[in-house]
Each structure stands twice: as C-alpha cells, then as structure tokens.
Design a protein around this motif. Sequence first.
Motif, PDB file in Angstrom:
ATOM      1  N   ALA A   1       0.828  -1.202   0.000  1.00 51.71           N
ATOM      2  CA  ALA A   1       0.000   0.000   0.000  1.00 51.71           C
ATOM      3  C   ALA A   1       0.865   1.256   0.000  1.00 51.71           C
ATOM      4  N   ALA A   2       1.964   1.220   0.753  1.00 47.39           N
ATOM      5  CA  ALA A   2       2.860   2.378   0.811  1.00 47.39           C
ATOM      6  C   ALA A   2       3.654   2.546  -0.479  1.00 47.39           C
ATOM      7  N   ASP A   3       3.957   1.443  -1.171  1.00 51.34           N
ATOM      8  CA  ASP A   3       4.769   1.497  -2.391  1.00 51.34           C
ATOM      9  C   ASP A   3       3.952   1.803  -3.641  1.00 51.34           C
ATOM     10  N   SER A   4       2.651   1.925  -3.505  1.00 53.54           N
ATOM     11  CA  SER A   4       1.785   2.170  -4.658  1.00 53.54           C
ATOM     12  C   SER A   4       2.072   3.536  -5.284  1.00 53.54           C
ATOM     13  N   PRO A   5       2.027   3.634  -6.615  1.00 50.39           N
ATOM     14  CA  PRO A   5       2.159   4.948  -7.273  1.00 50.39           C
ATOM     15  C   PRO A   5       1.089   5.924  -6.809  1.00 50.39           C
ATOM     16  N   ILE A   6      -0.075   5.415  -6.408  1.00 52.68           N
ATOM     17  CA  ILE A   6      -1.138   6.285  -5.895  1.00 52.68           C
ATOM     18  C   ILE A   6      -0.695   6.957  -4.608  1.00 52.68           C
ATOM     19  N   THR A   7      -0.084   6.174  -3.705  1.00 48.69           N
ATOM     20  CA  THR A   7       0.404   6.727  -2.450  1.00 48.69           C
ATOM     21  C   THR A   7       1.587   7.649  -2.684  1.00 48.69           C
ATOM     22  N   GLU A   8       2.442   7.316  -3.640  1.00 48.91           N
ATOM     23  CA  GLU A   8       3.618   8.142  -3.907  1.00 48.91           C
ATOM     24  C   GLU A   8       3.254   9.524  -4.416  1.00 48.91           C
ATOM     25  N   THR A   9       2.086   9.664  -5.064  1.00 51.05           N
ATOM     26  CA  THR A   9       1.643  10.994  -5.489  1.00 51.05           C
ATOM     27  C   THR A   9       0.991  11.757  -4.342  1.00 51.05           C
ATOM     28  N   GLY A  10       0.663  11.044  -3.257  1.00 52.41           N
ATOM     29  CA  GLY A  10       0.055  11.672  -2.089  1.00 52.41           C
ATOM     30  C   GLY A  10       0.941  11.545  -0.874  1.00 52.41           C
ATOM     31  N   SER A  11       0.525  10.706   0.083  1.00 45.53           N
ATOM     32  CA  SER A  11       1.309  10.517   1.298  1.00 45.53           C
ATOM     33  C   SER A  11       0.906   9.220   1.982  1.00 45.53           C
ATOM     34  N   PRO A  12       1.875   8.507   2.584  1.00 47.83           N
ATOM     35  CA  PRO A  12       1.528   7.315   3.371  1.00 47.83           C
ATOM     36  C   PRO A  12       0.973   7.670   4.750  1.00 47.83           C
ATOM     37  N   ASP A  13       1.077   8.937   5.136  1.00 45.48           N
ATOM     38  CA  ASP A  13       0.576   9.384   6.442  1.00 45.48           C
ATOM     39  C   ASP A  13      -0.890   9.784   6.312  1.00 45.48           C
ATOM     40  N   GLN A  14      -1.757   9.075   7.034  1.00 48.17           N
ATOM     41  CA  GLN A  14      -3.202   9.274   6.919  1.00 48.17           C
ATOM     42  C   GLN A  14      -3.768   9.725   8.276  1.00 48.17           C
ATOM     43  N   TYR A  15      -4.480  10.857   8.254  1.00 48.36           N
ATOM     44  CA  TYR A  15      -5.047  11.432   9.481  1.00 48.36           C
ATOM     45  C   TYR A  15      -6.570  11.470   9.372  1.00 48.36           C
ATOM     46  N   THR A  16      -7.233  11.086  10.465  1.00 50.28           N
ATOM     47  CA  THR A  16      -8.695  11.099  10.499  1.00 50.28           C
ATOM     48  C   THR A  16      -9.170  11.657  11.836  1.00 50.28           C
ATOM     49  N   PHE A  17     -10.150  12.569  11.781  1.00 55.43           N
ATOM     50  CA  PHE A  17     -10.717  13.175  12.982  1.00 55.43           C
ATOM     51  C   PHE A  17     -12.244  13.092  12.901  1.00 55.43           C
ATOM     52  N   THR A  18     -12.873  12.654  13.968  1.00 54.28           N
ATOM     53  CA  THR A  18     -14.336  12.569  14.010  1.00 54.28           C
ATOM     54  C   THR A  18     -14.844  13.168  15.313  1.00 54.28           C
ATOM     55  N   ILE A  19     -16.052  13.729  15.246  1.00 51.48           N
ATOM     56  CA  ILE A  19     -16.722  14.226  16.448  1.00 51.48           C
ATOM     57  C   ILE A  19     -18.219  14.165  16.193  1.00 51.48           C
ATOM     58  N   GLY A  20     -18.989  13.807  17.225  1.00 49.96           N
ATOM     59  CA  GLY A  20     -20.426  13.694  17.031  1.00 49.96           C
ATOM     60  C   GLY A  20     -21.178  13.571  18.344  1.00 49.96           C
ATOM     61  N   ILE A  21     -22.491  13.774  18.260  1.00 51.12           N
ATOM     62  CA  ILE A  21     -23.390  13.636  19.396  1.00 51.12           C
ATOM     63  C   ILE A  21     -23.930  12.202  19.412  1.00 51.12           C
ATOM     64  N   THR A  22     -23.996  11.611  20.586  1.00 45.49           N
ATOM     65  CA  THR A  22     -24.482  10.239  20.719  1.00 45.49           C
ATOM     66  C   THR A  22     -25.804  10.202  21.471  1.00 45.49           C
ATOM     67  N   ARG A  23     -26.622   9.219  21.109  1.00 49.72           N
ATOM     68  CA  ARG A  23     -27.902   8.989  21.800  1.00 49.72           C
ATOM     69  C   ARG A  23     -28.054   7.499  22.054  1.00 49.72           C
ATOM     70  N   ARG A  24     -28.235   7.128  23.294  1.00 46.41           N
ATOM     71  CA  ARG A  24     -28.456   5.736  23.678  1.00 46.41           C
ATOM     72  C   ARG A  24     -29.943   5.435  23.577  1.00 46.41           C
ATOM     73  N   ILE A  25     -30.310   4.345  22.903  1.00 42.82           N
ATOM     74  CA  ILE A  25     -31.694   3.958  22.706  1.00 42.82           C
ATOM     75  C   ILE A  25     -31.918   2.572  23.287  1.00 42.82           C
ATOM     76  N   SER A  26     -32.934   2.446  24.127  1.00 44.01           N
ATOM     77  CA  SER A  26     -33.272   1.172  24.775  1.00 44.01           C
ATOM     78  C   SER A  26     -34.692   0.792  24.385  1.00 44.01           C
ATOM     79  N   LEU A  27     -34.840  -0.354  23.741  1.00 47.33           N
ATOM     80  CA  LEU A  27     -36.131  -0.786  23.218  1.00 47.33           C
ATOM     81  C   LEU A  27     -36.569  -2.099  23.863  1.00 47.33           C
ATOM     82  N   ASP A  28     -37.850  -2.181  24.161  1.00 50.82           N
ATOM     83  CA  ASP A  28     -38.443  -3.387  24.740  1.00 50.82           C
ATOM     84  C   ASP A  28     -39.454  -3.937  23.732  1.00 50.82           C
ATOM     85  N   PHE A  29     -39.162  -5.129  23.183  1.00 53.85           N
ATOM     86  CA  PHE A  29     -40.046  -5.754  22.222  1.00 53.85           C
ATOM     87  C   PHE A  29     -40.953  -6.787  22.883  1.00 53.85           C
TER      88      PHE A  29
END
Length: 316
Positions: free
Chosen positions: A288-316
């Motif tokens: 994956a690092a040796d790919s020409p696709i990566t060589e035109t970009g970067s092998p260093d990959q950064y990801t950031f996520t943030i979000g609101i969570t809601r817990r749901i409890s269901l009784d069937f």
Amino acid sequence: MMSNILGNATSFCSVVALTAALSAVQMTAAAAQDAVEDESLSVLDEPELPENFETLRTADVEPFFLDQVAPGFLAADGVLDSPTPDVVMTIRGGVQVSPAYFGSDDLETGPNGSLRFDYVKFPGGFEFGSGQTVGFRRGLGLQGSVRSISKRDSSEYSEIDGLDDVDWSFEAGLGLGYEQRTYRLFANARYGFIGHNSWAGELGADGIAYPVEGLTLTFGPRVSLGDDRFTDTYFGVSESESAASGLEAYDPDGGVVGVGVVFGARYLWNERWGIEGAARYDRLTNDAADSPITETGSPDQYTFTIGITRRISLDF
C-alpha cells in the motif's frame, strides 16, 4: 412498562388500520376494473376511495410518531428508553475530516455517523453485551464491525486523473473482543458486501481511563488488513489505467495495509446523551505504501471525528 405496552398496542392498531385501508383500496380498484371490462364504467371515471381512508391511514401512524417517537428521542423515559430493554444501541451523528481517498494527502470534511449495538437479548435467554452500561462491555464476547468507504472519483484529483473510479463501499462483519475496566483487545473481520467485494480487517488494543465522572478516554494501536482484491482496488494501477493516468502499472499484494494509533474521548451528560470524538493516525505499509497512488500523495493518513451520541433502549 406501561408506556411500552401502550406503544406496542398503538403499533398493533396502526397495522390493523393500515391493513383495513389497503384492503378497501384493493377491493375498490378490483370493482372498478371489472366495471371497465363490462363497459359499464367510463375509463374517465375514478373509483371512489372510502370516506375515512385518510383518517385510517394517518390516525394512528402519525400520532404515534409525533406524540411518542419524536419527543421520546429528546426527552427521558419515553418509548426509546425502556427500563427493561431487549435491545440497547448507541447512534452517533457528526462530522469527519479524513483523506480524500486511500493514499491521498488531501483532507476532506463530510458527515459521519455510526450505529453500535451495546446489548441484545435473543429468544431463549441468550444475551450479548450489557444493558446496564453504555458502550463498554466486560469479558470475552462477539462484536459487530461495520465501515463505510467513500467513493473515489478520480477525475476530481489531478494526481490520479485517468484511474478508474471506485464506488462507495460498505463493509460488515464480526469481531472477537476481550475487555476489562482499564483495557480491551479486539480483532475484526469485514467483507465489502457493497463496493469492493473483498475482505478487510483490523487488530487493536486500547488502554481505558476515567479521569472524571462521565468522561472515558481510550488510546491504543491499530493494524489494518486487506486481501489482494482490496489492495488492488484502492492501490493498484492496471495497464489501461497506467496509459490513461501516466502512473506506473502496479499489482499490489494483500496483507498488512497500515499501522497506527487512535485516541478517543467520550463524555456522557446522562445515560442517554453524550459527545464523542477520535483522532487517528495511520501509516500505510508494505504494498500500500509502495503504490504509485500513495507516492503521489502521502503514506501518512489522518482522520478526525466528532459527534453527538444517543443511547436507545427498546423493549419488544
């Protein structure tokens, strides 16, 4: 419990009402068709619907949603907060900043969401997870694993223009995890049922800390895996693609795609609502690092996520 009984009764009434309405429509339409065949009804005439059709269709469904489900999503002790649940899940909605595609050095921002099952009670008494905690389970057990990979429109990026586009992919699978209060270990395997139709997976471990009430911090390493078809889809360059893009033809093998670390934080305002985020760094490795696709970009990959969570409890 009474709210659950009323909710289930309302749902049953809704089904009965809808079934009656649809049956009435089908009978009316059949009568109209017979009349047309007998030339006793002009083709311009329209069959009459029952006078109470709209009432039957909306009388129970809309009030149930507007009066119970919608307010219950925001308020406590509603239809989505059973004290004796059969299913407990946590949903998250937010934003994500991530590489435009595997191997890219451009970051893009987009919506992000997740659905996590914390507890499921199956018929026969078998239980998965815990209905008394939010998110973190204890001991050894199975866990679900899903991932969504955005579409790669190669024409939008000059460095890979000429490569084939890659459709949006959805992976789903299972994993095995072991967790205690201060650490967890897991291994997940997923298959791309939509999109790349190949196998991917992840190995990971986290240390877990609780510095203040309501706050949970996690930090640990990750190892990303992919089979030959996966790496060929995202890092390979065919002869025709090479001619169109100018990149060298490349046929990668599967295996370890990347290694990295993840820092996560979750704060719960109460048992239902919270906020969580994560920062992840991955270093692409091997083919994956040796790919020409990566060589035109970067092998260093950064990801950031943030979000609101809601817990749901269901009784069937």
